[in-house]
Scaffold this active site. Structure first.
Site, short mmCIF file in Angstrom:
data_model
loop_
_atom_site.label_atom_id
_atom_site.label_comp_id
_atom_site.label_asym_id
_atom_site.label_seq_id
_atom_site.Cartn_x
_atom_site.Cartn_y
_atom_site.Cartn_z
N PRO A 75 13.73 -0.11 0.68
CA PRO A 75 12.89 0.17 1.83
C PRO A 75 12.69 1.66 2.06
O PRO A 75 13.65 2.41 2.14
CB PRO A 75 13.68 -0.43 2.99
N GLU A 76 11.47 2.06 2.17
CA GLU A 76 11.15 3.40 2.60
C GLU A 76 10.65 3.28 4.04
O GLU A 76 10.75 2.22 4.62
CB GLU A 76 10.11 4.01 1.65
#
Length: 275
Positions: free
Chosen positions: A2-3
């Site tokens: 996840p960014e």
DNA sequence: CAGTGGCCCTGAGCGC
DNA sequence: TGCGCTCAGGGCCACT
């Protein structure tokens, strides 16, 4: 995994639904990056506030009704949060479940680089230290090209690694850093200090464009990301260079190159992106 | 003190 | 089918 976009979409998937809920229980699986730092019992009965995001961290405030600190969550490389109406039996990769009067939030994280840490406040230890090195939020109106340029000044690290470090601007991880540099036409190996005011301006615009496009697309699903409601991201199909070694650059048709910077893969177009 | 590399951990994919 | 290798969306920390 996840960014910033994936973390934000995850947060949006449960924040409203959990706000005001009563914490019934907190269950743990295997250890995550750091110990929780509080007993489940101490949090039972607490009232959940509105979850917010700082960088790739999610802060879940608790009250009882007097402030009881909160939980600082991070998804690491392989983490995801699922929001379900009923409590879930913890699977082998599920290491945290927050059971509340309004539903259950479960953290699944096979690699366990993620974290859930209790802190008495956002600006108290340990949350303060964890957030201390974070740079500006990319959509903060106070962040401008001048600030970005100042943050890059004097740094010899390649611009790609400066972006990834997140100490000037947060939110762009490996995918979005590659994409933003492509969009801005900046070679990833360019020393950060050589990104002048004009290119800093383009870079900031590109970071914002890439992140907001990804948000609008529901994030990227490379292997298994889904929002806390189970929705799949669609940004991976819009990606120009990330993971596309050998494929034609969408702008000039030159084959996309892959290099390794700081043990992470970087993808870029050797024609469009200049040092 | 900026920069580098190791490391935390598990799973998937690939070549042999 | 199985083994061993490489790689993976992050970031802290010890070391130079």
């Amino acid at each position: 995994m996840p960014e910033l976009p994936e973390v934000e979409i995850t947060r949006q998937g449960f924040a409203d639904a959990l706000q005001g809920a009563r914490l019934l229980d907190l269950r743990l699986g295997k250890p995550l990056r750091w110990p929780l730092g509080v007993s489940a019992k101490a949090l039972q009965g607490a009232r959940l506030g509105l979850a917010c995001r700082r960088g790739k961290y999610i802060w879940l405030p608790l009250d009882r009704p007097e402030p009881l600190g909160g939980l600082l969550l991070h998804l690491g490389m392989s983490g995801s949060l699922a929001f379900t109406p009923e409590p879930q039996v913890l699977g082998p990769h599920q290491h945290l479940a927050i059971d509340t009067s309004q539903g259950c939030l479960t953290l699944t994280d096979p690699r366990r680089f993620g974290a859930a840490v209790w802190s008495p406040a956002l600006d108290a230890s340990p949350a303060r230290e964890l957030l201390a090195r974070l740079g500006a939020e990319p959509f903060d109106p106070a962040l401008d090209a001048r600030t970005l340029h100042a943050g890059l000044k004097g740094r010899r690290v390649p611009i790609k690694q400066a972006l990834l470090a997140g100490d000037v601007v947060v939110g762009a991880g490996n995918i979005y850093a590659c994409e933003a540099l492509w969009q801005a036409g900046i070679h990833p190996a360019t020393p950060a200090a050589r990104v002048g005011p004009a290119r800093a301006e383009r870079l900031l615009g590109a970071v914002r464009a890439v992140l907001s496009d990804a948000l609008a697309a529901g994030g990227s699903t490379l292997r298994d990301f889904s929002s806390s409601l189970g929705a799949i991201g669609r940004y991976q199909s819009l990606v120009a260079v990330y993971g596309r070694e050998g494929e034609p650059c969408p702008r000039c048709r030159t084959a996309v190159k892959r290099i390794v910077q700081g043990q992470r893969s970087t993808f870029f177009c050797p024609t469009c992106q200049r040092r």
